[in-house]
Write a protein that holds these residues in place. Structure first.
Motif, mmCIF file in Angstrom:
data_model
loop_
_atom_site.group_PDB
_atom_site.id
_atom_site.type_symbol
_atom_site.label_atom_id
_atom_site.label_comp_id
_atom_site.label_asym_id
_atom_site.label_seq_id
_atom_site.Cartn_x
_atom_site.Cartn_y
_atom_site.Cartn_z
ATOM 1 N N UNK A 66 1.069 10.332 26.044
ATOM 2 C CA UNK A 66 -0.358 10.581 25.830
ATOM 3 C C UNK A 66 -0.804 11.796 26.615
ATOM 4 N N UNK A 67 -1.588 12.658 25.980
ATOM 5 C CA UNK A 67 -2.132 13.757 26.773
ATOM 6 C C UNK A 67 -3.312 13.280 27.600
ATOM 7 N N UNK A 68 -3.928 12.177 27.181
ATOM 8 C CA UNK A 68 -5.000 11.606 27.991
ATOM 9 C C UNK A 68 -4.777 10.109 28.105
ATOM 10 N N UNK A 69 -4.705 9.601 29.328
ATOM 11 C CA UNK A 69 -4.399 8.194 29.516
ATOM 12 C C UNK A 69 -5.645 7.336 29.290
ATOM 13 N N UNK A 70 -5.434 6.029 29.290
ATOM 14 C CA UNK A 70 -6.524 5.103 29.041
ATOM 15 C C UNK A 70 -7.407 4.894 30.261
ATOM 16 N N UNK A 71 -7.006 5.453 31.403
ATOM 17 C CA UNK A 71 -7.753 5.184 32.635
ATOM 18 C C UNK A 71 -9.192 5.683 32.537
ATOM 19 N N UNK A 72 -9.345 6.919 32.025
ATOM 20 C CA UNK A 72 -10.682 7.504 31.947
ATOM 21 C C UNK A 72 -11.590 6.722 30.995
ATOM 22 N N UNK A 73 -11.143 6.387 29.777
ATOM 23 C CA UNK A 73 -12.000 5.567 28.913
ATOM 24 C C UNK A 73 -12.381 4.221 29.521
ATOM 25 N N UNK A 74 -11.464 3.608 30.256
ATOM 26 C CA UNK A 74 -11.810 2.331 30.893
ATOM 27 C C UNK A 74 -12.920 2.566 31.905
ATOM 28 N N UNK A 75 -12.779 3.643 32.684
ATOM 29 C CA UNK A 75 -13.823 3.991 33.654
ATOM 30 C C UNK A 75 -15.146 4.275 32.935
ATOM 31 N N UNK A 76 -15.078 4.989 31.806
ATOM 32 C CA UNK A 76 -16.288 5.320 31.053
ATOM 33 C C UNK A 76 -16.987 4.045 30.576
ATOM 34 N N UNK A 77 -16.218 3.121 30.018
ATOM 35 C CA UNK A 77 -16.800 1.870 29.545
ATOM 36 C C UNK A 77 -17.432 1.098 30.692
ATOM 37 N N UNK A 78 -16.714 1.062 31.830
ATOM 38 C CA UNK A 78 -17.208 0.316 32.976
ATOM 39 C C UNK A 78 -18.499 0.912 33.517
ATOM 40 N N UNK A 79 -18.477 2.227 33.783
ATOM 41 C CA UNK A 79 -19.639 2.887 34.379
ATOM 42 C C UNK A 79 -20.863 2.742 33.474
ATOM 43 N N UNK A 80 -20.681 3.052 32.193
ATOM 44 C CA UNK A 80 -21.849 3.021 31.315
ATOM 45 C C UNK A 80 -22.357 1.592 31.138
ATOM 46 N N UNK A 81 -21.438 0.619 31.031
ATOM 47 C CA UNK A 81 -21.896 -0.762 30.847
ATOM 48 C C UNK A 81 -22.582 -1.286 32.106
ATOM 49 N N UNK A 82 -22.026 -0.963 33.285
ATOM 50 C CA UNK A 82 -22.611 -1.466 34.532
ATOM 51 C C UNK A 82 -24.000 -0.845 34.750
ATOM 52 N N UNK A 83 -24.098 0.485 34.614
ATOM 53 C CA UNK A 83 -25.392 1.098 34.868
ATOM 54 C C UNK A 83 -26.391 0.793 33.753
ATOM 55 N N UNK A 84 -25.898 0.650 32.526
ATOM 56 C CA UNK A 84 -26.777 0.214 31.445
ATOM 57 C C UNK A 84 -27.364 -1.162 31.743
ATOM 58 N N UNK A 85 -26.515 -2.047 32.269
ATOM 59 C CA UNK A 85 -26.973 -3.382 32.628
ATOM 60 C C UNK A 85 -28.030 -3.312 33.724
ATOM 61 N N UNK A 86 -27.781 -2.423 34.689
ATOM 62 C CA UNK A 86 -28.723 -2.259 35.797
ATOM 63 C C UNK A 86 -30.102 -1.831 35.273
ATOM 64 N N UNK A 87 -30.105 -0.827 34.396
ATOM 65 C CA UNK A 87 -31.372 -0.339 33.840
ATOM 66 C C UNK A 87 -32.070 -1.455 33.068
ATOM 67 N N UNK A 88 -31.316 -2.138 32.210
ATOM 68 C CA UNK A 88 -31.898 -3.204 31.398
ATOM 69 C C UNK A 88 -32.467 -4.311 32.277
ATOM 70 N N UNK A 89 -31.737 -4.662 33.332
ATOM 71 C CA UNK A 89 -32.172 -5.778 34.176
ATOM 72 C C UNK A 89 -33.408 -5.409 34.995
ATOM 73 N N UNK A 90 -33.434 -4.200 35.553
ATOM 74 C CA UNK A 90 -34.590 -3.804 36.378
ATOM 75 C C UNK A 90 -35.846 -3.749 35.499
ATOM 76 N N UNK A 91 -35.757 -3.020 34.380
ATOM 77 C CA UNK A 91 -36.929 -2.880 33.524
ATOM 78 C C UNK A 91 -37.294 -4.219 32.885
ATOM 79 N N UNK A 92 -36.277 -4.950 32.398
ATOM 80 C CA UNK A 92 -36.528 -6.204 31.701
ATOM 81 C C UNK A 92 -37.079 -7.279 32.622
ATOM 82 N N UNK A 93 -36.496 -7.406 33.819
ATOM 83 C CA UNK A 93 -36.941 -8.450 34.740
ATOM 84 C C UNK A 93 -38.368 -8.204 35.212
ATOM 85 N N UNK A 94 -38.663 -6.970 35.603
ATOM 86 C CA UNK A 94 -40.011 -6.742 36.128
ATOM 87 C C UNK A 94 -41.051 -6.899 35.016
ATOM 88 N N UNK A 95 -40.714 -6.441 33.800
ATOM 89 C CA UNK A 95 -41.660 -6.621 32.700
ATOM 90 C C UNK A 95 -41.832 -8.105 32.372
#
Lengths: 286, 312
Positions: free
Chosen positions: A74-103
């Motif tokens: 592989x010219x690009x390993x799966x490590x970066x996509x796993x990191x991408x999925x993790x980062x975006x899902x975790x921070x997406x969850x954070x945004x949703x929870x902060x805005x959703x909970x306070x509202x």
């Protein structure tokens, strides 16, 4: 209710048949993940259901080790996509929870934001594909295409309705006596929310956050539209796991699919109790 | 189990400090309001604007200058004559008309089998929920592998048929349609099961016992006590699946890419393909807008009717 022996036999037979059928696709993928290339695909008779010589080669291959059987690396390993999925899902969850909970708290206690419940249901009804065209234009304009934070922002907005509805039902269920007592003691409203309500809601917050995380982690379409190379998510990356020499890299795909499938299945079973509440937007509590 | 469906008018019991409370309430709901504006209101206005033009990202002019490519309502009249759009819409409705009833009946059947306790119930319940927690895109890859001509589906068929079966499932329009439907039913029957079982467990035990004592048969009890009690839950379960099924994209697109030809092209796949391949975004914006308006009207009517049904 007393039921006859024949009913019990029928019940077990029916349930076990359905369970077996429903497990076949998942088990096939799990078995494929450990198969060497010789067993990936077969013509008719020599299909192997269980790996004859199980191997971890598929996983090694995903993380950059070239395999002698596969010729390709592989010219690009799966490590970066796993990191991408993790980062975006975790921070997406954070945004949703902060805005959703306070509202949710604002609506549940002070009746503010009365337009939100219906607006958020509407948002949920719209197919993402139909809303994404202007978002793609905006994201290109704001230079957010192919970044994990740009993806996280969309995830946060898309799953905020779930966080909002879940937390609203939890706040509605919470007895108000404790909050009222603290108010009488002279605490400010904000302090009560921060120091008393939120700590009490910890289990509810945790299961809502896990639920929202599963939704974000499960995305394919938004990642497909908003990431192009550096921050592609796991399912988008999976499409690239084929080569002109070997065709579909079934084993590597299955191995990555297994990696992607494990977190939501484990977390989903962990928050089983709240799944109904989350999936029905809090309309139905178990 | 309690019902709080669509209860948008939360009673507010406020006594003192109403002004401070109101201010705090506004602050608390502000982030959510901004996000809704950001993702819903502003993009939709932008979509209306672009849908009236021939704008495409390849033209080299910014979207805000799209009015230079104003084409009146040409996109909308094109849409009326676009056979591929209408067939994708019809196909999406057909998929829904097949998947949702099958998932409902299977889910209801399973819920009936699970409603009272038996050894192994908890474990089998968890196992049955696995498919709906698998990432849909991954489910797409799974079924892509299953339906290969050298794959396990043909292997099982060969076993029963007695001779090697080598059907190229995803290359034949009808079989590919069947295959994507199977993947949807596999993934989402557990959701129906989960919701319907939660509703069925909530039916009061004493009523059922009384009816049993009066000699009512199982079928009678189910029809006269259980089903009426579950009415709202059934509506909610069906509504969720109808909404989600209309959006279907991930597993279909991965299994077939909408093909062969347009045999499995749903409305989301159609929009995606036009966006990616033909790059006529002004037109796609018009398509998406028509879908959004149609859905808003349908859902507004449905929500009104449902909340009436719930409050009864």
């Amino acid at each position: 209710m007393n039921r006859s022996l024949s009913f019990e036999i029928f019940r077990y037979a029916a349930i076990l048949t359905i369970v077996a059928l429903s497990l076949v696709p998942t088990l096939w993928m799990a078995s494929m993940a450990f198969k060497p290339i010789a067993e990936w695909s077969a013509t008719g008779a020599d299909l192997t259901w269980w790996p004859k010589s199980p191997t971890l080669d598929n996983f090694r291959f995903l993380f950059g080790e070239s395999s002698s059987d596969l010729i390709v690396a592989l010219d690009r390993t799966a490590a970066r996509p796993i990191l991408a999925s993790l980062l975006s899902a975790v921070f997406g969850t954070l945004i949703a929870m902060v805005a959703g909970t306070s509202a949710a708290y604002g609506l549940s206690r002070f009746g503010s934001g009365g337009n939100l419940p219906l607006a958020l249901i509407q948002l949920r009804i719209f197919p993402p594909m139909a809303v994404m065209i202007p978002v793609m234009i905006m994201w290109a304009f704001l230079d957010l295409i192919d970044t994990w934070y740009g993806l996280a922002l969309v995830y946060g907005i898309v799953t905020m309705p779930f966080a909002f509805w879940l937390m609203k039902t939890f706040f509605d269920d919470m007895p108000r006596e404790i909050e009222d007592a603290a108010l009488v003691e002279g605490c400010s409203r904000l302090r009560v929310f921060w120091k008393i309500t939120l700590p009490m809601m910890r289990p509810a917050l945790a299961s809502s956050a896990l639920f929202v995380f599963i939704l974000n982690w499960s995305d394919y379409l938004i990642g497909l539209l908003l990431t192009t190379r550096d921050w592609v998510t796991i399912p988008v990356y999976m499409a690239s796991l084929s080569s002109s020499m070997t065709g579909q890299l079934y084993g590597a795909k299955a191995a990555l699919g297994l990696i992607a499938a494990i977190p939501p299945v484990v977390l989903g079973i962990a928050i089983q109790k709240h799944l109904v509440r989350g999936l029905t937007f809090g309309a139905l509590k178990q | 189990m309690t019902m709080a469906a669509l209860d948008t008018n939360t009673p507010v019991m406020e006594h003192e400090d109403t002004r401070d409370s109101r201010r705090l309430g506004i602050w608390l709901t502000l982030p959510a309001q901004i996000l809704v504006l950001f993702i819903a209101v502003f993009p939709i206005l932008m979509q209306v604007y672009i849908s009236l033009t021939d704008w495409s990202p390849l033209d080299g002019i910014g979207w805000w200058q799209a009015h230079e490519l104003w084409n009146s309502f040409a996109n909308y009249s094109d849409l009326m004559a676009d056979d591929r759009f209408w067939s994708a819409l019809g196909r999406t409705v057909l998929v829904m008309a097949i998947c949702v009833p099958v998932e409902f009946l299977l889910g209801l059947g399973l819920a009936i089998l699970f409603v009272d306790d038996f050894p192994g119930r908890r474990f089998l319940y968890s196992v049955l929920l696995i498919p709906m927690m698998v990432v849909p895109a991954v489910a797409g890859y799974m079924f892509f592998m299953l339906f290969q001509s050298g794959g396990p589906v043909n292997d099982i068929l060969s076993f029963f048929y007695g001779a090697p079966v080598t059907i190229a499932w995803l290359a034949d329009p009808d079989l590919a349609f069947f295959a994507v439907i199977v993947s949807d039913i596999w993934q989402w029957t557990p959701l129906m099961f989960l919701i319907l079982l939660a509703g069925m467990v909530g039916v009061p035990e004493d009523q059922l016992r009384a009816a049993t004592l009066l000699g009512a048969s199982w079928a009678t009890r189910f029809r006269t006590i259980v089903l009426p009690r579950m009415k709202t839950i059934i509506i909610i379960a069906l509504a969720i699946r109808v909404i989600e099924n209309f959006k279907v994209f991930d597993n279909f697109y991965i299994m077939t890419g909408g093909g062969p030809g347009v045999a499995t092209e749903t409305i989301s796949i159609y929009i995606y393909k036009v966006t990616q391949q033909e790059l006529i975004w002004g037109y796609v914006a018009a398509v998406a807008l028509v879908i959004l308006i149609a859905l808003s009207v349908v859902s507004a009517i449905a929500i009104k009717r449902m909340s009436r049904g719930v409050s009864q």
